[in-house]
Motif scaffolding. Structure first.
Motif, short mmCIF file in Angstrom:
data_model
loop_
_atom_site.label_atom_id
_atom_site.label_comp_id
_atom_site.label_asym_id
_atom_site.label_seq_id
_atom_site.Cartn_x
_atom_site.Cartn_y
_atom_site.Cartn_z
N LEU A 70 -10.65 7.15 -3.98
CA LEU A 70 -10.98 7.65 -2.65
C LEU A 70 -11.15 9.17 -2.60
O LEU A 70 -11.59 9.71 -1.60
CB LEU A 70 -9.94 7.19 -1.63
N ALA A 128 -3.43 -0.13 -5.75
CA ALA A 128 -3.16 0.95 -4.80
C ALA A 128 -3.30 2.31 -5.47
O ALA A 128 -3.90 3.23 -4.91
CB ALA A 128 -1.76 0.80 -4.21
N LEU A 180 0.82 -1.20 0.00
CA LEU A 180 0.00 0.00 0.00
C LEU A 180 0.86 1.25 0.00
O LEU A 180 1.90 1.30 0.65
CB LEU A 180 -0.90 0.03 1.23
N LEU A 233 -2.44 5.71 1.62
CA LEU A 233 -3.53 4.76 1.86
C LEU A 233 -3.30 4.02 3.17
O LEU A 233 -4.22 3.83 3.96
CB LEU A 233 -3.64 3.79 0.69
N LEU A 280 -11.16 1.62 6.23
CA LEU A 280 -10.44 2.85 6.54
C LEU A 280 -10.97 3.48 7.82
O LEU A 280 -12.06 3.15 8.28
CB LEU A 280 -10.56 3.82 5.37
N GLN A 300 -4.47 5.67 6.36
CA GLN A 300 -5.91 5.71 6.59
C GLN A 300 -6.47 4.36 7.07
O GLN A 300 -7.64 4.26 7.43
CB GLN A 300 -6.64 6.10 5.31
N ALA A 303 -7.03 2.86 -6.12
CA ALA A 303 -7.75 3.13 -4.87
C ALA A 303 -7.52 4.56 -4.42
O ALA A 303 -8.46 5.25 -4.01
CB ALA A 303 -7.32 2.15 -3.79
N GLU A 304 -6.29 5.04 -4.49
CA GLU A 304 -6.00 6.42 -4.10
C GLU A 304 -6.82 7.41 -4.92
O GLU A 304 -7.37 8.37 -4.38
CB GLU A 304 -4.52 6.73 -4.26
#
Length: 68
Positions: free
Chosen positions: A50, A43, A2, A6, A25, A9, A46-47
């Protein structure tokens, strides 16, 4: 692995199996990670996801990420 943003969190990791990994999270949102394949790509995605509104961010299939 990760990204630090990320990882900072992260509150909990649930992994009922090696193909069903979920990241919870600190703010209660969930990232459905799936298995360990393409972890760096997941990763990054996802960043980016989010930054959008939603509660569940699914990167288990990084070619078709979704937000609910």
């Amino acid at each position: 692995m990760l990204a630090p943003s990320l990882r900072s969190q992260l509150a909990e990791v649930h992994a009922p199996s090696s193909v069903d990994v979920r990241l919870v999270l600190e703010d209660g949102r969930t990232v459905l990670w799936g298995d360990g394949a393409e972890a760096q790509r997941k990763a990054r995605i996802a960043e980016a996801l989010l930054t959008q509104p939603g509660e569940v961010f699914d990167v288990s299939s990084p070619r078709l990420p979704t937000i609910r």
